[in-house]
Design a protein around this motif. Structure first.
Motif, PDB file in Angstrom:
ATOM      1  N   ARG A  17       0.821  -1.208   0.000  1.00 43.22           N
ATOM      2  CA  ARG A  17       0.000   0.000   0.000  1.00 43.22           C
ATOM      3  C   ARG A  17       0.860   1.265   0.000  1.00 43.22           C
ATOM      4  NH1 ARG A  17      -5.418  -0.203   1.025  1.00 43.22           N
ATOM      5  NH2 ARG A  17      -6.317  -2.290   1.298  1.00 43.22           N
ATOM      6  N   LYS A  18       1.949   1.239   0.728  1.00 44.12           N
ATOM      7  CA  LYS A  18       2.845   2.389   0.725  1.00 44.12           C
ATOM      8  C   LYS A  18       3.470   2.568  -0.649  1.00 44.12           C
ATOM      9  CE  LYS A  18       6.828   4.384   3.110  1.00 44.12           C
ATOM     10  NZ  LYS A  18       7.831   4.201   4.207  1.00 44.12           N
ATOM     11  N   GLN A  19       3.854   1.472  -1.258  1.00 44.39           N
ATOM     12  CA  GLN A  19       4.475   1.505  -2.582  1.00 44.39           C
ATOM     13  C   GLN A  19       3.504   2.013  -3.646  1.00 44.39           C
ATOM     14  OE1 GLN A  19       7.115  -1.865  -3.664  1.00 44.39           O
ATOM     15  NE2 GLN A  19       5.733  -2.182  -5.394  1.00 44.39           N
ATOM     16  N   GLU A  20       2.216   1.649  -3.477  1.00 42.98           N
ATOM     17  CA  GLU A  20       1.199   2.035  -4.453  1.00 42.98           C
ATOM     18  C   GLU A  20       0.499   3.348  -4.090  1.00 42.98           C
ATOM     19  OE1 GLU A  20       0.138   0.079  -7.331  1.00 42.98           O
ATOM     20  OE2 GLU A  20       2.119  -0.787  -6.906  1.00 42.98           O
ATOM     21  N   ASN A  21       0.967   3.994  -3.032  1.00 43.31           N
ATOM     22  CA  ASN A  21       0.369   5.251  -2.565  1.00 43.31           C
ATOM     23  C   ASN A  21      -1.109   5.081  -2.213  1.00 43.31           C
ATOM     24  OD1 ASN A  21       2.742   6.892  -2.889  1.00 43.31           O
ATOM     25  ND2 ASN A  21       2.366   6.848  -5.101  1.00 43.31           N
ATOM     26  N   LEU A  22      -1.408   3.995  -1.505  1.00 41.71           N
ATOM     27  CA  LEU A  22      -2.764   3.709  -1.075  1.00 41.71           C
ATOM     28  C   LEU A  22      -2.880   3.873   0.434  1.00 41.71           C
ATOM     29  CD1 LEU A  22      -3.391   0.416  -3.090  1.00 41.71           C
ATOM     30  CD2 LEU A  22      -4.248   2.695  -3.677  1.00 41.71           C
ATOM     31  N   SER A  23      -4.010   4.358   0.888  1.00 42.10           N
ATOM     32  CA  SER A  23      -4.250   4.458   2.324  1.00 42.10           C
ATOM     33  C   SER A  23      -4.533   3.068   2.886  1.00 42.10           C
ATOM     34  CB  SER A  23      -5.438   5.381   2.603  1.00 42.10           C
ATOM     35  OG  SER A  23      -6.641   4.778   2.165  1.00 42.10           O
ATOM     36  N   GLU A  24      -4.591   2.949   4.193  1.00 41.00           N
ATOM     37  CA  GLU A  24      -4.836   1.660   4.834  1.00 41.00           C
ATOM     38  C   GLU A  24      -6.227   1.118   4.535  1.00 41.00           C
ATOM     39  OE1 GLU A  24      -4.107   1.937   8.964  1.00 41.00           O
ATOM     40  OE2 GLU A  24      -1.960   2.363   8.760  1.00 41.00           O
ATOM     41  N   THR A  25      -7.155   2.013   4.201  1.00 38.86           N
ATOM     42  CA  THR A  25      -8.544   1.592   3.983  1.00 38.86           C
ATOM     43  C   THR A  25      -8.970   1.638   2.513  1.00 38.86           C
ATOM     44  OG1 THR A  25      -9.301   3.861   4.417  1.00 38.86           O
ATOM     45  CG2 THR A  25      -9.232   2.327   6.295  1.00 38.86           C
ATOM     46  N   LYS A  80      -8.903  -8.771  -1.821  1.00 34.80           N
ATOM     47  CA  LYS A  80      -8.071  -8.874  -0.621  1.00 34.80           C
ATOM     48  C   LYS A  80      -6.626  -9.141  -1.026  1.00 34.80           C
ATOM     49  CE  LYS A  80     -11.751 -10.622   2.369  1.00 34.80           C
ATOM     50  NZ  LYS A  80     -12.185 -11.735   3.263  1.00 34.80           N
ATOM     51  N   PHE A  81      -5.715  -8.387  -0.477  1.00 34.02           N
ATOM     52  CA  PHE A  81      -4.308  -8.556  -0.819  1.00 34.02           C
ATOM     53  C   PHE A  81      -3.817  -9.954  -0.445  1.00 34.02           C
ATOM     54  CE2 PHE A  81       0.127  -8.688   0.388  1.00 34.02           C
ATOM     55  CZ  PHE A  81       0.749  -8.121  -0.711  1.00 34.02           C
ATOM     56  N   SER A  82      -2.962 -10.510  -1.287  1.00 36.04           N
ATOM     57  CA  SER A  82      -2.343 -11.797  -0.974  1.00 36.04           C
ATOM     58  C   SER A  82      -1.018 -11.924  -1.720  1.00 36.04           C
ATOM     59  CB  SER A  82      -3.267 -12.958  -1.358  1.00 36.04           C
ATOM     60  OG  SER A  82      -3.504 -12.963  -2.748  1.00 36.04           O
ATOM     61  N   LEU A  83      -0.055 -12.538  -1.068  1.00 37.89           N
ATOM     62  CA  LEU A  83       1.231 -12.814  -1.702  1.00 37.89           C
ATOM     63  C   LEU A  83       1.106 -14.039  -2.590  1.00 37.89           C
ATOM     64  CD1 LEU A  83       3.761 -12.296   1.241  1.00 37.89           C
ATOM     65  CD2 LEU A  83       3.611 -10.912  -0.849  1.00 37.89           C
ATOM     66  N   ASN A  84       1.925 -14.088  -3.628  1.00 36.28           N
ATOM     67  CA  ASN A  84       1.995 -15.297  -4.438  1.00 36.28           C
ATOM     68  C   ASN A  84       3.194 -16.133  -3.995  1.00 36.28           C
ATOM     69  OD1 ASN A  84       4.253 -14.009  -5.475  1.00 36.28           O
ATOM     70  ND2 ASN A  84       3.303 -13.501  -7.430  1.00 36.28           N
ATOM     71  N   GLN A  85       3.552 -17.137  -4.766  1.00 33.29           N
ATOM     72  CA  GLN A  85       4.663 -18.022  -4.416  1.00 33.29           C
ATOM     73  C   GLN A  85       5.904 -17.732  -5.265  1.00 33.29           C
ATOM     74  OE1 GLN A  85       4.471 -20.442  -1.876  1.00 33.29           O
ATOM     75  NE2 GLN A  85       2.572 -19.344  -1.453  1.00 33.29           N
ATOM     76  N   ASN A  86       5.869 -16.645  -6.017  1.00 32.13           N
ATOM     77  CA  ASN A  86       6.985 -16.296  -6.904  1.00 32.13           C
ATOM     78  C   ASN A  86       7.933 -15.349  -6.169  1.00 32.13           C
ATOM     79  OD1 ASN A  86       8.557 -16.142  -9.220  1.00 32.13           O
ATOM     80  ND2 ASN A  86       7.277 -14.593 -10.181  1.00 32.13           N
ATOM     81  N   PHE A  87       8.892 -15.922  -5.438  1.00 33.93           N
ATOM     82  CA  PHE A  87       9.751 -15.107  -4.592  1.00 33.93           C
ATOM     83  C   PHE A  87      11.228 -15.447  -4.799  1.00 33.93           C
ATOM     84  CE2 PHE A  87       9.311 -18.998  -2.280  1.00 33.93           C
ATOM     85  CZ  PHE A  87      10.459 -19.150  -1.520  1.00 33.93           C
TER      86      PHE A  87
END
Length: 266
Positions: free
Chosen positions: A191-199, A212-219
């Motif tokens: 959210r900080k990277q995308e300039n988005l607020s917490e809500t 809903k935000f979620s991580l993938n398995q590509n790390f």
């Protein structure tokens, strides 16, 4: 670094070449020293109607990947990942068969569209990013064009446990039950990277399931943290390109297991 070039026998009409890279001895501690030797192999093929045309104007196939000495499990993983990188023909075993099928698809296209000037392209490679006695990092980079407005590019990572001879999963480096807290930390960074607020809603401009935000398995495991990569269309429109998310170890150190490949960095 000394590099030696080799030429291999042509197989099934596809030319292969290889390059052996060997590291000189040094006084660096074993934990940081390269321990695997490998040859870069290439597979190149062209459509039958490419005669007299440059590669940039006809249907071509190019694969480039490292073949590691005395590492059958690793090599099998590399080839499997490369042949399924673009999710084009998951049922096809091997790059040779995949190449044949790709050229056959182009022939079928030309039969149906004999006057079309379009041509196809399949170009994929695997690069060695980093390696030492415990960890090997590989990056897969693939591009495919089979008509339409644009091609498709995909980048994926492989983290390999050198001693254990296996692919490293998130569950291998994190304590049980890590998922919720890791996603929470990652979302704050996102959210900080995308300039988005917490809500701010993720429903309008992103493709996350149920918004809903979620991580993938590509790390990728790096000396400073974990880098997650989302490819085109994965969470954003094509025009937005790829999205990377870097999570420093300082923010996740309480979630990490002790004694894993990340221990030297954390």
């Amino acid at each position: 670094m000394r590099t030696k070039f080799l030429t291999l026998i042509s197989i099934a009409g596809l030319s292969l070449t290889a390059c052996v890279e060997r590291k000189p001895k040094n006084d660096i501690p074993d934990v940081w020293r390269d321990t695997l030797t490998y040859q870069f192999k290439t597979i190149n093929a062209k459509a039958d109607d490419c005669a007299g045309k440059p590669d940039s104007a006809c249907t071509t196939i190019k694969f480039r990947y490292p073949a590691f000495d005395n590492q059958p499990l690793l090599n099998d993983t590399v080839l499997t990942g490369l042949s399924t990188l673009l999710d084009r023909q998951k049922g096809i075993a091997g790059l040779q068969r995949l190449s044949w099928q790709f050229l056959q698809d182009y022939k079928d296209f030309k039969k149906q569209n004999p006057t079309s000037p379009a041509f196809f392209e399949l170009n994929s490679k695997v690069d060695v990013i980093r390696q030492d006695s415990s960890l090997l990092n590989l990056e897969y980079n693939g591009y495919q064009f089979t008509g339409g407005a644009h091609g498709m590019t995909v980048v994926r990572y492989l983290n390999w446990d050198v001693a254990g001879k296996k692919k490293i999963l998130l569950s291998d480096i994190f304590r049980p039950g890590y998922e919720t807290e890791l996603n929470k930390i990652a979302e704050q960074i996102f959210r900080k990277q995308e300039n988005l607020s917490e809500t701010a809603s993720l429903a309008d401009n992103y493709f996350f399931k149920d918004a809903k935000f979620s991580l993938n398995q590509n790390f990728l495991i790096t000396p400073v943290g974990l880098t997650f990569l989302y490819n085109q269309y994965e969470i954003k429109p094509y025009a937005a390109g790829r999205t990377t998310l870097e999570i420093p170890y300082e923010k996740i150190k309480t979630l990490l297991k002790q004694g894993t490949v990340t221990a030297r960095y954390n």
